[in-house]
Design a protein around this motif. Structure first.
Motif, short mmCIF file in Angstrom:
data_model
loop_
_atom_site.label_atom_id
_atom_site.label_comp_id
_atom_site.label_asym_id
_atom_site.label_seq_id
_atom_site.Cartn_x
_atom_site.Cartn_y
_atom_site.Cartn_z
N LEU A 17 -40.17 -38.78 17.50
CA LEU A 17 -41.14 -38.43 18.52
C LEU A 17 -40.38 -38.23 19.83
CD1 LEU A 17 -44.05 -40.92 17.75
CD2 LEU A 17 -44.17 -38.43 17.62
N ARG A 18 -40.64 -37.12 20.49
CA ARG A 18 -39.89 -36.80 21.71
C ARG A 18 -40.85 -36.48 22.86
NH1 ARG A 18 -34.84 -33.34 18.97
NH2 ARG A 18 -33.99 -35.17 17.93
N GLY A 19 -40.43 -36.89 24.05
CA GLY A 19 -41.23 -36.61 25.23
C GLY A 19 -41.10 -37.73 26.25
N GLN A 20 -41.25 -37.38 27.51
CA GLN A 20 -41.22 -38.34 28.60
C GLN A 20 -42.61 -38.95 28.78
OE1 GLN A 20 -38.13 -39.04 30.39
NE2 GLN A 20 -37.55 -38.02 28.49
N ASP A 44 -38.01 -24.48 28.25
CA ASP A 44 -37.89 -24.14 29.67
C ASP A 44 -37.23 -25.26 30.45
OD1 ASP A 44 -39.02 -21.68 29.27
OD2 ASP A 44 -41.05 -22.31 29.78
N LYS A 45 -37.50 -26.50 30.05
CA LYS A 45 -36.91 -27.65 30.74
C LYS A 45 -35.39 -27.68 30.54
CE LYS A 45 -37.58 -32.63 31.31
NZ LYS A 45 -38.33 -33.81 30.81
N LEU A 46 -34.92 -27.24 29.37
CA LEU A 46 -33.49 -27.21 29.10
C LEU A 46 -32.78 -26.33 30.12
CD1 LEU A 46 -31.06 -27.88 27.23
CD2 LEU A 46 -31.67 -25.84 25.91
N LYS A 47 -33.30 -25.14 30.33
CA LYS A 47 -32.69 -24.23 31.30
C LYS A 47 -32.76 -24.81 32.70
CE LYS A 47 -32.97 -19.53 33.11
NZ LYS A 47 -33.66 -18.22 33.02
N SER A 48 -33.88 -25.44 33.02
CA SER A 48 -34.06 -25.99 34.37
C SER A 48 -33.04 -27.07 34.69
CB SER A 48 -35.49 -26.55 34.50
OG SER A 48 -35.67 -27.19 35.74
N ILE A 49 -32.85 -28.02 33.78
CA ILE A 49 -31.95 -29.13 34.09
C ILE A 49 -30.49 -28.73 34.05
CG2 ILE A 49 -33.63 -30.87 33.37
CD1 ILE A 49 -32.15 -31.20 30.76
N ASP A 81 -28.62 -37.14 25.74
CA ASP A 81 -29.49 -37.01 26.91
C ASP A 81 -30.48 -35.87 26.71
OD1 ASP A 81 -28.05 -39.05 28.27
OD2 ASP A 81 -26.56 -37.58 28.90
N LEU A 82 -30.00 -34.77 26.15
CA LEU A 82 -30.84 -33.59 25.98
C LEU A 82 -31.95 -33.83 24.96
CD1 LEU A 82 -28.18 -30.72 26.04
CD2 LEU A 82 -29.69 -31.46 27.89
N ILE A 83 -31.63 -34.50 23.84
CA ILE A 83 -32.67 -34.72 22.84
C ILE A 83 -33.72 -35.71 23.33
CG2 ILE A 83 -31.19 -34.13 20.89
CD1 ILE A 83 -30.88 -37.07 20.28
N ASN A 84 -33.38 -36.52 24.33
CA ASN A 84 -34.35 -37.43 24.92
C ASN A 84 -35.21 -36.75 25.98
OD1 ASN A 84 -33.69 -39.76 23.46
ND2 ASN A 84 -32.00 -40.26 24.84
N LYS A 85 -34.72 -35.65 26.54
CA LYS A 85 -35.43 -34.99 27.63
C LYS A 85 -36.16 -33.72 27.21
CE LYS A 85 -32.91 -36.57 31.72
NZ LYS A 85 -34.14 -36.97 32.44
N VAL A 86 -35.65 -33.04 26.19
CA VAL A 86 -36.19 -31.74 25.82
C VAL A 86 -36.99 -31.86 24.52
CG1 VAL A 86 -35.64 -29.35 25.26
CG2 VAL A 86 -34.25 -30.59 26.93
N GLN A 87 -38.20 -31.32 24.53
CA GLN A 87 -39.07 -31.43 23.36
C GLN A 87 -38.82 -30.27 22.40
OE1 GLN A 87 -42.81 -31.94 25.70
NE2 GLN A 87 -43.02 -33.81 24.51
N ALA A 88 -37.81 -30.47 21.58
CA ALA A 88 -37.41 -29.47 20.59
C ALA A 88 -36.66 -30.16 19.48
CB ALA A 88 -36.54 -28.39 21.23
N SER A 89 -36.70 -29.58 18.29
CA SER A 89 -35.93 -30.13 17.17
C SER A 89 -34.44 -29.90 17.43
CB SER A 89 -36.34 -29.45 15.86
OG SER A 89 -35.92 -28.10 15.86
N ASP A 90 -33.61 -30.58 16.66
CA ASP A 90 -32.15 -30.43 16.84
C ASP A 90 -31.72 -28.97 16.67
OD1 ASP A 90 -32.16 -33.13 17.19
OD2 ASP A 90 -30.86 -33.61 15.50
N ASP A 91 -32.22 -28.32 15.62
CA ASP A 91 -31.83 -26.93 15.38
C ASP A 91 -32.32 -26.02 16.50
OD1 ASP A 91 -30.63 -27.75 13.07
OD2 ASP A 91 -32.10 -26.84 11.70
#
Length: 385
Positions: free
Chosen positions: A58-61, A132-137, A160-170
């Protein structure tokens, strides 16, 4: 052979062999209550093994709606209420280990103990990754030529990225590749375009000096020469990855070919970074910058520039699809602020990358645009719905 449940078993096991026409008595479990930590999750069969073998996260802030991710896909998690009562009955070992000794609870009759009445269940719906958050940070702290071994601001490792960005690893890996991000000293960075321009120009300069073919760049030679010019080895490889592709593997690293479109787009962006240009002026400078081996075509800039008529002059300005949000509503909102009406040939490059599971490009157009056609022979025009 499976052991049959005892006739007075109060756990869920007694329901497993329950015949369709039979019934069972129920009673309140001693620990009956709301139990907000127990939630029903409805699963598609194809997701069952991933969940059972704990291959999901489960991912998300805290301020975001949670998503569930497998290795390759992202799913929204939504609560769906039900009008019927759904009883949750724990296993027998849970029941017996928590018995309170009450008279009714220990009666020797087949009775199921209900620990909770579930008002609904959680439902999973496949969604596009929220990149979109990935590009922003990552854009907050670009890697530049004057950066030595330290950097100011936040930096992000993979965890850090998998904790912040809501996307699967792939999907996250694909997002990093689309941004031309590179891992430097364990941190994922976007390299400043001006620095990439310096490296690319030096590569092209050396290709002339050393008589290298842009279709067969020998990796070891390129890396060695650019390193001697003061560029970090990691950034030289990154330049080859961004503007080319490896066409031959070898013990010495192999052979690379520069991609004509990527090189042409890079120089077009550089020219238009300062603002729009008249078509003639733009083409003259653009063609002068392109290496002789590459045959440029204005069609290569599809999805990167827009043309517009102002009087008798045609002007060119930068409008890169890579700068747009990935959510359809936001994408179409920005597009129709740029132009009130779009012809299909101009609009298509800016929406073809939209990824909404279950929705085709035609469905997106129906949802977010109005189509008009002044005459049978005229090209269709799209405006905001």
């Amino acid at each position: 052979m499976m052991e049959q449940p005892h006739s007075c078993c109060k756990g869920a096991e007694m329901l497993l062999n329950l015949q369709p026409t039979s019934s069972v008595s129920i009673q309140y479990h001693p620990f009956f209550g709301p139990h907000d930590d127990l939630v029903l999750l409805e699963l598609d069969e194809k997701l069952l093994s991933d969940v059972l073998y704990q291959r999901v996260t489960l991912r998300g802030q805290p301020d975001e709606d949670a998503v569930l991710c497998t290795k390759s896909k992202t799913y929204s998690v939504k609560f769906v209420g039900t009008s019927n009562s759904v009883f949750l009955i724990p296993p027998a070992d849970y029941s017996t280990s928590h018995e309170s000794g009450g008279e009714n609870y220990n009666q020797q009759v087949p009775t199921a103990s209900v620990i909770k009445v579930a008002p609904g269940n959680m439902e999973l719906v496949e969604v596009a990754p929220r990149l979109d958050k990935l590009k922003s940070i990552l854009s907050e702290n670009l890697y530049s030529s004057d950066e030595a071994s330290t950097a100011m601001g936040d930096l992000y490792k993979w965890d850090d990225l998998i904790n912040k960005v809501q996307a699967s690893d792939d999907e996250l890996k694909a997002g990093l590749q689309a941004l031309s991000a590179v891992e430097i000293d364990g941190y994922w960075r976007i390299v400043d375009e001006k620095y990439m321009d310096v490296i690319l120009r030096m590569l092209l300069h050396n290709s002339v000096l050393n008589d290298w073919s842009l279709d067969s760049l020998v990796e070891d030679k390129v890396v060695s020469v650019l390193e001697s010019d003061g560029f970090p080895r990691k950034l030289v490889y990154h330049c080859l990855n961004v503007y080319g592709s490896r066409v031959e593997e070898a013990m010495d690293g192999g052979v690379w070919r520069l991609d004509a479109r990527r090189v042409c787009v890079h120089f077009a962006r550089g020219i238009l970074r300062e603002g729009k240009r008249k078509m003639e002026s733009f083409m003259e400078e653009w063609l002068r910058m392109i290496p002789e081996e590459i045959q440029p075509s204005f069609d290569m800039l599809e999805g990167e520039v827009l043309t517009e008529k102002l009087g008798v002059e045609t002007w060119v300005r930068a409008l890169s699809v890579s700068s747009f949000p990935t959510t359809p509503a936001d994408r179409f909102s920005i597009l129709f602020k740029e132009r009130a009406k779009w012809e299909w040939k101009d609009l298509e490059p800016y929406i073809r990358d939209l990824n909404v599971p279950g929705l085709s490009s035609e469905a997106l157009l129906l949802k977010y645009t109005r189509r008009s056609q002044p005459s049978i022979d005229a090209e269709p025009v799209f405006s905001a719905r």
